[in-house]
Scaffold this motif. Sequence first.
Motif, PDB file in Angstrom:
ATOM      1  N   VAL A   1      86.027  33.319   1.401  1.00 44.07           N
ATOM      2  CA  VAL A   1      85.425  32.160   2.071  1.00 44.07           C
ATOM      3  C   VAL A   1      84.832  32.618   3.403  1.00 44.07           C
ATOM      4  N   TRP A   2      83.629  32.175   3.679  1.00 45.32           N
ATOM      5  CA  TRP A   2      82.956  32.480   4.951  1.00 45.32           C
ATOM      6  C   TRP A   2      82.940  31.207   5.789  1.00 45.32           C
ATOM      7  N   ILE A   3      83.593  31.262   6.943  1.00 45.82           N
ATOM      8  CA  ILE A   3      83.659  30.114   7.854  1.00 45.82           C
ATOM      9  C   ILE A   3      82.854  30.444   9.093  1.00 45.82           C
ATOM     10  N   GLY A   4      81.803  29.663   9.350  1.00 39.87           N
ATOM     11  CA  GLY A   4      80.902  29.923  10.463  1.00 39.87           C
ATOM     12  C   GLY A   4      81.514  29.639  11.818  1.00 39.87           C
ATOM     13  N   ARG A   5      80.799  30.008  12.823  1.00 35.59           N
ATOM     14  CA  ARG A   5      81.256  29.933  14.212  1.00 35.59           C
ATOM     15  C   ARG A   5      81.624  28.502  14.626  1.00 35.59           C
ATOM     16  N   GLU A   6      82.775  28.379  15.286  1.00 34.13           N
ATOM     17  CA  GLU A   6      83.241  27.147  15.925  1.00 34.13           C
ATOM     18  C   GLU A   6      83.431  25.989  14.948  1.00 34.13           C
ATOM     19  N   CYS A   7      83.842  26.309  13.730  1.00 34.57           N
ATOM     20  CA  CYS A   7      84.203  25.253  12.788  1.00 34.57           C
ATOM     21  C   CYS A   7      85.599  24.718  13.114  1.00 34.57           C
ATOM     22  N   VAL A   8      85.871  23.516  12.638  1.00 33.15           N
ATOM     23  CA  VAL A   8      87.202  22.919  12.769  1.00 33.15           C
ATOM     24  C   VAL A   8      87.662  22.508  11.376  1.00 33.15           C
ATOM     25  N   ILE A   9      88.824  23.004  10.988  1.00 35.36           N
ATOM     26  CA  ILE A   9      89.401  22.684   9.687  1.00 35.36           C
ATOM     27  C   ILE A   9      90.583  21.757   9.917  1.00 35.36           C
ATOM     28  N   MET A  10      90.508  20.549   9.373  1.00 32.80           N
ATOM     29  CA  MET A  10      91.541  19.548   9.626  1.00 32.80           C
ATOM     30  C   MET A  10      92.750  19.726   8.703  1.00 32.80           C
ATOM     31  N   PRO A  11      93.893  19.110   9.035  1.00 32.13           N
ATOM     32  CA  PRO A  11      95.126  19.314   8.268  1.00 32.13           C
ATOM     33  C   PRO A  11      94.991  18.896   6.807  1.00 32.13           C
ATOM     34  N   GLY A  12      95.608  19.690   5.934  1.00 36.39           N
ATOM     35  CA  GLY A  12      95.706  19.329   4.531  1.00 36.39           C
ATOM     36  C   GLY A  12      94.480  19.595   3.692  1.00 36.39           C
ATOM     37  N   VAL A  13      93.448  20.208   4.277  1.00 35.23           N
ATOM     38  CA  VAL A  13      92.213  20.465   3.543  1.00 35.23           C
ATOM     39  C   VAL A  13      92.396  21.650   2.600  1.00 35.23           C
ATOM     40  N   LYS A  14      91.768  21.577   1.424  1.00 34.39           N
ATOM     41  CA  LYS A  14      91.761  22.676   0.456  1.00 34.39           C
ATOM     42  C   LYS A  14      90.318  23.161   0.298  1.00 34.39           C
ATOM     43  N   VAL A  15      90.089  24.452   0.547  1.00 32.02           N
ATOM     44  CA  VAL A  15      88.755  25.049   0.465  1.00 32.02           C
ATOM     45  C   VAL A  15      88.752  26.046  -0.680  1.00 32.02           C
ATOM     46  N   GLY A  16      87.856  25.862  -1.643  1.00 25.78           N
ATOM     47  CA  GLY A  16      87.836  26.694  -2.829  1.00 25.78           C
ATOM     48  C   GLY A  16      87.296  28.087  -2.582  1.00 25.78           C
ATOM     49  N   ASP A  17      87.614  28.991  -3.496  1.00 27.93           N
ATOM     50  CA  ASP A  17      87.146  30.374  -3.431  1.00 27.93           C
ATOM     51  C   ASP A  17      85.628  30.437  -3.288  1.00 27.93           C
ATOM     52  N   GLY A  18      85.168  31.416  -2.518  1.00 25.10           N
ATOM     53  CA  GLY A  18      83.745  31.702  -2.442  1.00 25.10           C
ATOM     54  C   GLY A  18      82.899  30.700  -1.682  1.00 25.10           C
ATOM     55  N   SER A  19      83.518  29.767  -0.984  1.00 23.74           N
ATOM     56  CA  SER A  19      82.755  28.736  -0.280  1.00 23.74           C
ATOM     57  C   SER A  19      82.184  29.247   1.040  1.00 23.74           C
ATOM     58  N   ILE A  20      81.162  28.554   1.528  1.00 19.13           N
ATOM     59  CA  ILE A  20      80.557  28.839   2.822  1.00 19.13           C
ATOM     60  C   ILE A  20      80.576  27.560   3.646  1.00 19.13           C
ATOM     61  N   ILE A  21      81.099  27.661   4.873  1.00 20.87           N
ATOM     62  CA  ILE A  21      81.150  26.506   5.784  1.00 20.87           C
ATOM     63  C   ILE A  21      80.247  26.800   6.966  1.00 20.87           C
ATOM     64  N   ALA A  22      79.229  25.973   7.147  1.00 23.19           N
ATOM     65  CA  ALA A  22      78.213  26.222   8.164  1.00 23.19           C
ATOM     66  C   ALA A  22      78.783  26.096   9.571  1.00 23.19           C
ATOM     67  N   THR A  23      78.123  26.750  10.509  1.00 20.02           N
ATOM     68  CA  THR A  23      78.533  26.762  11.911  1.00 20.02           C
ATOM     69  C   THR A  23      78.768  25.357  12.459  1.00 20.02           C
ATOM     70  N   ARG A  24      79.858  25.205  13.212  1.00 23.59           N
ATOM     71  CA  ARG A  24      80.239  23.975  13.917  1.00 23.59           C
ATOM     72  C   ARG A  24      80.466  22.791  12.988  1.00 23.59           C
ATOM     73  N   SER A  25      80.871  23.075  11.776  1.00 21.90           N
ATOM     74  CA  SER A  25      81.239  22.007  10.854  1.00 21.90           C
ATOM     75  C   SER A  25      82.664  21.540  11.132  1.00 21.90           C
ATOM     76  N   VAL A  26      82.922  20.271  10.821  1.00 19.31           N
ATOM     77  CA  VAL A  26      84.273  19.723  10.888  1.00 19.31           C
ATOM     78  C   VAL A  26      84.665  19.340   9.466  1.00 19.31           C
ATOM     79  N   VAL A  27      85.616  20.088   8.916  1.00 17.81           N
ATOM     80  CA  VAL A  27      85.974  19.924   7.509  1.00 17.81           C
ATOM     81  C   VAL A  27      87.146  18.959   7.400  1.00 17.81           C
ATOM     82  N   THR A  28      86.884  17.810   6.792  1.00 12.65           N
ATOM     83  CA  THR A  28      87.901  16.763   6.663  1.00 12.65           C
ATOM     84  C   THR A  28      88.309  16.509   5.218  1.00 12.65           C
ATOM     85  N   LYS A  29      87.543  17.072   4.261  1.00 16.67           N
ATOM     86  CA  LYS A  29      87.825  16.846   2.842  1.00 16.67           C
ATOM     87  C   LYS A  29      87.818  18.168   2.088  1.00 16.67           C
ATOM     88  N   ASN A  30      88.396  18.152   0.903  1.00 19.58           N
ATOM     89  CA  ASN A  30      88.456  19.351   0.075  1.00 19.58           C
ATOM     90  C   ASN A  30      87.059  19.835  -0.313  1.00 19.58           C
TER      91      ASN A  30
END
Length: 219
Positions: A124-153
Amino acid sequence: MHNIPNPNIVFPNEYKTSCYIKNVITAPNIFIGDYTYYDDPVDPTGFEKNNILFNCPDFGDKLIIGKFCSIACGTQFVMGTANHRINSITTYPFNVFGGAWEENTPPHLSQLPYKGDTIIGNDVWIGRECVIMPGVKVGDGSIIATRSVVTKNIEPYSIVGGNPAHFIKKRFDDEFIELLLKIKWWDFEPQKLLDFLPLLCDPNLDNVRIKLKSIIYSK
């Protein structure tokens, strides 16, 4: 003997801005896979202190990050005790301030909503200054763009971004994703992975698809 990088060292290269973070973690409820790194020009080894927020192992939630993840500078993982009680008329945490307030309120941790473990898959590639909230599930091979706030799976091999993070697109078609999830290259032994690297880095995805099928279905 090939000079294969060692996952059990702190700094994998001469620049010392990238840190294999499994080797600097001390909390018993945080689990990091081999070769997952955090990049920070100031304090890469301070990942646990600076980037995992409100961690209290007694609360019972875990942070689990798979192998071969790339975590950019400033990314933060928010643990469950960052929450406040929301099932009463006030969210104020009276109990934590002691004295008569503590005596007249339920124990603080027992009042917090429990979101479960935060689980980040492999590669998984997590971009700069992202925030991952409690209890989130991120699948294999995913990309999270810079400064994203991840609240859901997030489903495997998805690209997401924004605040809150939303689905942008799949990285590959469903058949290709299924092949990748079957091959699980991140679990290969070091020598097998070394031999597999040319295919992993091949931009000719049609060629990769054919070879993956050959490997998987010839077993």
